[in-house]
Motif scaffolding. Sequence first.
Motif, PDB file in Angstrom:
ATOM      1  N   SER A 171      40.294  35.640  40.467  1.00 17.10           N
ATOM      2  CA  SER A 171      39.352  36.712  40.159  1.00 17.10           C
ATOM      3  C   SER A 171      37.983  36.143  39.788  1.00 17.10           C
ATOM      4  CB  SER A 171      39.892  37.572  39.013  1.00 17.10           C
ATOM      5  OG  SER A 171      39.003  38.612  38.703  1.00 17.10           O
ATOM      6  N   GLN A 172      37.979  35.052  39.031  1.00 16.69           N
ATOM      7  CA  GLN A 172      36.716  34.413  38.657  1.00 16.69           C
ATOM      8  C   GLN A 172      36.018  33.813  39.882  1.00 16.69           C
ATOM      9  OE1 GLN A 172      38.177  31.696  35.709  1.00 16.69           O
ATOM     10  NE2 GLN A 172      38.273  33.261  34.111  1.00 16.69           N
ATOM     11  N   SER A 173      36.785  33.226  40.778  1.00 17.99           N
ATOM     12  CA  SER A 173      36.209  32.659  42.001  1.00 17.99           C
ATOM     13  C   SER A 173      35.589  33.754  42.867  1.00 17.99           C
ATOM     14  CB  SER A 173      37.268  31.913  42.804  1.00 17.99           C
ATOM     15  OG  SER A 173      37.729  30.804  42.095  1.00 17.99           O
ATOM     16  N   ILE A 174      36.281  34.878  42.986  1.00 20.08           N
ATOM     17  CA  ILE A 174      35.752  36.005  43.754  1.00 20.08           C
ATOM     18  C   ILE A 174      34.483  36.519  43.105  1.00 20.08           C
ATOM     19  CG2 ILE A 174      36.201  38.416  44.375  1.00 20.08           C
ATOM     20  CD1 ILE A 174      39.141  37.542  44.881  1.00 20.08           C
ATOM     21  N   ALA A 175      34.493  36.637  41.789  1.00 17.58           N
ATOM     22  CA  ALA A 175      33.299  37.109  41.072  1.00 17.58           C
ATOM     23  C   ALA A 175      32.110  36.188  41.346  1.00 17.58           C
ATOM     24  CB  ALA A 175      33.580  37.192  39.576  1.00 17.58           C
ATOM     25  N   LEU A 176      32.341  34.888  41.325  1.00 19.13           N
ATOM     26  CA  LEU A 176      31.253  33.938  41.590  1.00 19.13           C
ATOM     27  C   LEU A 176      30.721  34.062  43.015  1.00 19.13           C
ATOM     28  CD1 LEU A 176      32.562  30.789  39.706  1.00 19.13           C
ATOM     29  CD2 LEU A 176      30.596  32.220  39.081  1.00 19.13           C
ATOM     30  N   LEU A 177      31.627  34.234  43.978  1.00 21.50           N
ATOM     31  CA  LEU A 177      31.196  34.411  45.371  1.00 21.50           C
ATOM     32  C   LEU A 177      30.368  35.682  45.539  1.00 21.50           C
ATOM     33  CD1 LEU A 177      34.446  33.306  47.225  1.00 21.50           C
ATOM     34  CD2 LEU A 177      32.206  32.197  47.388  1.00 21.50           C
ATOM     35  N   VAL A 178      30.804  36.768  44.898  1.00 23.38           N
ATOM     36  CA  VAL A 178      30.072  38.029  44.998  1.00 23.38           C
ATOM     37  C   VAL A 178      28.729  37.918  44.279  1.00 23.38           C
ATOM     38  CG1 VAL A 178      30.098  40.492  44.434  1.00 23.38           C
ATOM     39  CG2 VAL A 178      32.161  39.404  45.319  1.00 23.38           C
ATOM     40  N   LEU A 179      28.714  37.273  43.124  1.00 20.78           N
ATOM     41  CA  LEU A 179      27.443  37.071  42.413  1.00 20.78           C
ATOM     42  C   LEU A 179      26.467  36.256  43.257  1.00 20.78           C
ATOM     43  CD1 LEU A 179      28.671  36.428  38.781  1.00 20.78           C
ATOM     44  CD2 LEU A 179      27.057  38.206  39.483  1.00 20.78           C
ATOM     45  N   ASP A 180      26.979  35.221  43.922  1.00 23.38           N
ATOM     46  CA  ASP A 180      26.134  34.411  44.801  1.00 23.38           C
ATOM     47  C   ASP A 180      25.592  35.260  45.945  1.00 23.38           C
ATOM     48  OD1 ASP A 180      25.068  31.785  45.711  1.00 23.38           O
ATOM     49  OD2 ASP A 180      26.373  32.217  47.432  1.00 23.38           O
ATOM     50  N   GLU A 184      43.166  46.144  48.570  1.00 21.98           N
ATOM     51  CA  GLU A 184      42.201  47.130  49.066  1.00 21.98           C
ATOM     52  C   GLU A 184      40.792  46.798  48.566  1.00 21.98           C
ATOM     53  OE1 GLU A 184      41.381  51.945  48.979  1.00 21.98           O
ATOM     54  OE2 GLU A 184      42.913  51.110  47.691  1.00 21.98           O
ATOM     55  N   THR A 185      40.674  46.485  47.296  1.00 24.33           N
ATOM     56  CA  THR A 185      39.360  46.161  46.728  1.00 24.33           C
ATOM     57  C   THR A 185      38.813  44.874  47.327  1.00 24.33           C
ATOM     58  OG1 THR A 185      39.920  47.286  44.669  1.00 24.33           O
ATOM     59  CG2 THR A 185      38.106  45.708  44.584  1.00 24.33           C
ATOM     60  N   ILE A 186      39.671  43.872  47.486  1.00 20.60           N
ATOM     61  CA  ILE A 186      39.226  42.610  48.084  1.00 20.60           C
ATOM     62  C   ILE A 186      38.721  42.853  49.503  1.00 20.60           C
ATOM     63  CG2 ILE A 186      39.996  40.339  48.888  1.00 20.60           C
ATOM     64  CD1 ILE A 186      41.938  40.352  46.439  1.00 20.60           C
ATOM     65  N   GLU A 230      34.107  35.958  53.396  1.00 25.22           N
ATOM     66  CA  GLU A 230      35.558  35.858  53.283  1.00 25.22           C
ATOM     67  C   GLU A 230      35.887  35.387  51.874  1.00 25.22           C
ATOM     68  OE1 GLU A 230      39.457  33.899  55.423  1.00 25.22           O
ATOM     69  OE2 GLU A 230      37.481  33.461  56.222  1.00 25.22           O
ATOM     70  N   LEU A 231      36.533  36.252  51.117  1.00 20.98           N
ATOM     71  CA  LEU A 231      36.852  35.969  49.722  1.00 20.98           C
ATOM     72  C   LEU A 231      38.256  35.406  49.563  1.00 20.98           C
ATOM     73  CD1 LEU A 231      35.372  39.263  48.265  1.00 20.98           C
ATOM     74  CD2 LEU A 231      34.283  37.010  48.307  1.00 20.98           C
ATOM     75  N   VAL A 232      39.171  35.880  50.386  1.00 20.55           N
ATOM     76  CA  VAL A 232      40.549  35.435  50.336  1.00 20.55           C
ATOM     77  C   VAL A 232      41.010  35.211  51.764  1.00 20.55           C
ATOM     78  CG1 VAL A 232      42.918  36.097  49.725  1.00 20.55           C
ATOM     79  CG2 VAL A 232      41.042  36.700  48.213  1.00 20.55           C
ATOM     80  N   SER A 233      41.713  34.117  51.979  1.00 21.30           N
ATOM     81  CA  SER A 233      42.230  33.801  53.297  1.00 21.30           C
ATOM     82  C   SER A 233      43.744  33.705  53.227  1.00 21.30           C
ATOM     83  CB  SER A 233      41.645  32.467  53.772  1.00 21.30           C
ATOM     84  OG  SER A 233      42.220  32.092  54.985  1.00 21.30           O
ATOM     85  N   VAL A 234      44.414  34.359  54.156  1.00 17.89           N
ATOM     86  CA  VAL A 234      45.861  34.316  54.211  1.00 17.89           C
ATOM     87  C   VAL A 234      46.252  33.522  55.451  1.00 17.89           C
ATOM     88  CG1 VAL A 234      47.971  35.695  54.391  1.00 17.89           C
ATOM     89  CG2 VAL A 234      46.023  36.555  53.079  1.00 17.89           C
TER      90      VAL A 234
END
Length: 126
Positions: A36-45, A81-83, A93-97
């Motif tokens: 969640s913190q990593s996603i937040a940082l990517l979105v902030l960037d 859904e939110t991601i 791309e925030l999460v990769s499967v």
Amino acid sequence: MGNKIDKLREIAQPRSEEAKNRAKWRRENREWLRMSQSIALLVLDYLHTTGTTQKELAECMGVSPAYIAKVLKGGENLSLETICKLQEATGVELVSVPRPYTSEMIVVLPPSPAESFVTLQWEEVA
């Protein structure tokens, strides 16, 4: 020296049960909290580099600006859904499967209208 230790003991407080419970909860949820913190940082960037506001991002995603603020704090347990909405809105791309296989379906149409069957074939795609 004994005087300093006595003063330290006077001001030192044992951790409250609430603090212990919060620390235990953080340990138990460490993995998704880090993600969640990593996603937040990517979105902030993304917001910083594009000049997009939190309000604009919220409107694009169809959520409230207050929810975006919670996401950007890095402690929100995000749904898939939110991601996906975040990825679509930001183009990041925030999460990769990992996908262990990739297949492509080929439809073979009948050579004449008299034949009424369709053959489906699967081929591996490299």
